[in-house]
Design a protein around this motif. Structure first.
Motif, PDB file in Angstrom:
ATOM      1  N   SER A  16       1.068  -1.334   0.060  1.00 26.76           N
ATOM      2  CA  SER A  16       0.149  -0.214  -0.099  1.00 26.76           C
ATOM      3  C   SER A  16       0.764   1.350   0.085  1.00 26.76           C
TER       4      SER A  16
ATOM      5  N   LEU B 289       0.947   4.034  -3.187  1.00 24.46           N
ATOM      6  CA  LEU B 289       0.639   5.518  -2.885  1.00 24.46           C
ATOM      7  C   LEU B 289       1.747   6.268  -3.361  1.00 24.46           C
TER       8      LEU B 289
ATOM      9  N   ASP C  24       1.851   6.520  -6.980  1.00 26.73           N
ATOM     10  CA  ASP C  24       0.639   7.560  -7.278  1.00 26.73           C
ATOM     11  C   ASP C  24       0.986   8.827  -7.207  1.00 26.73           C
ATOM     12  N   HIS C  25       1.649   9.052  -6.094  1.00 28.84           N
ATOM     13  CA  HIS C  25       1.789  10.363  -5.561  1.00 28.84           C
ATOM     14  C   HIS C  25       3.417  10.678  -5.354  1.00 28.84           C
TER      15      HIS C  25
ATOM     16  N   ILE D 246       5.331  12.382  -2.354  1.00 30.73           N
ATOM     17  CA  ILE D 246       4.595  12.561  -0.990  1.00 30.73           C
ATOM     18  C   ILE D 246       5.065  12.429   0.320  1.00 30.73           C
TER      19      ILE D 246
ATOM     20  N   ASP E 193       1.689  12.668   5.148  1.00 32.09           N
ATOM     21  CA  ASP E 193       0.353  12.794   4.367  1.00 32.09           C
ATOM     22  C   ASP E 193       0.027  11.308   4.051  1.00 32.09           C
ATOM     23  N   LEU E 194       1.290  10.341   3.642  1.00 30.90           N
ATOM     24  CA  LEU E 194       0.966   8.937   3.758  1.00 30.90           C
ATOM     25  C   LEU E 194       0.122   8.226   4.441  1.00 30.90           C
TER      26      LEU E 194
ATOM     27  N   ARG F 133      -1.787   9.688   6.721  1.00 28.96           N
ATOM     28  CA  ARG F 133      -3.156  10.267   6.887  1.00 28.96           C
ATOM     29  C   ARG F 133      -3.986   9.427   5.848  1.00 28.96           C
ATOM     30  N   ARG F 134      -3.503   9.318   4.656  1.00 24.96           N
ATOM     31  CA  ARG F 134      -4.423   8.691   3.643  1.00 24.96           C
ATOM     32  C   ARG F 134      -4.398   7.369   3.783  1.00 24.96           C
ATOM     33  N   LEU F 135      -3.487   6.781   4.298  1.00 27.33           N
ATOM     34  CA  LEU F 135      -3.605   4.938   4.598  1.00 27.33           C
ATOM     35  C   LEU F 135      -4.180   4.707   6.043  1.00 27.33           C
ATOM     36  N   GLN F 136      -4.444   6.027   6.689  1.00 26.91           N
ATOM     37  CA  GLN F 136      -4.897   5.912   8.158  1.00 26.91           C
ATOM     38  C   GLN F 136      -4.273   5.117   9.140  1.00 26.91           C
TER      39      GLN F 136
ATOM     40  N   GLY G  49     -14.580   4.896   6.795  1.00 21.56           N
ATOM     41  CA  GLY G  49     -14.437   6.223   6.266  1.00 21.56           C
ATOM     42  C   GLY G  49     -15.097   7.125   7.352  1.00 21.56           C
TER      43      GLY G  49
END
Length: 149
Positions: free
Chosen positions: A50, A54, A57-58, A61, A65-66, A68-71, A149
């Motif tokens: 994961s 990510l 894709d970014h 990054i 931020d990584l 946060r996006r992956l929780q 979510g």
């Protein structure tokens, strides 16, 4: 008289059969075991894939931020990034003038590993989604997203 075996009968597990969380746990166990079998040759975890996906894709990054996006918590992400960097899959660089922040990029070795992992993910997803119609897959993703979510 015909004898029935335990295998012939549905095992009565009582009231826990009505618990959504119980079924999520059982489903997670089956999905996780299949994932691990599918990925055994790559020596990568779900979280590592994961993170690499990510970052791919970014590009650039940051770790916060990584996370946060992956929780995930930042310490977990840092440990994953450290392991991936030690394997030469990720590289850190200065993040736009802020010496405290680090931008993450896939290395060429990491890009090759990620392509292999993506192929394994697609095999795993085909196995998983084969149990559902396309409409059910979208519905399941929506329902699960309402939980996390």
């Amino acid at each position: 008289m015909i004898e029935t075996t335990e295998a012939d009968e549905e095992v009565d597990i009582g009231a826990i059969n009505d618990l959504v969380g119980f079924h999520i746990r059982l489903a997670y166990g089956v999905v996780y075991r299949h994932f691990m079998e599918t990925f055994a040759h790559l020596d990568l975890t779900q979280k590592q894939v994961s993170v690499m996906w990510l970052v791919s894709d970014h590009p650039g990054i940051g770790q916060s931020d990584l996370a946060r996006r992956l929780q995930m918590d930042r310490a977990t992400v840092m440990a994953i990034v450290n392991r991936l960097q030690a394997r030469d899959y990720l590289a850190r660089s200065a993040h736009g003038g802020d010496a405290r922040r680090r931008a993450l990029m896939l290395t060429p070795t990491g890009a090759v590993a990620l392509e292999e992992a993506r192929a394994a993910v697609l095999d795993h997803e085909r196995w998983l989604t084969s149990r559902f119609s396309q409409r059910e897959v979208k519905q399941l993703i929506g329902l699960l997203a309402r939980i996390h979510g």
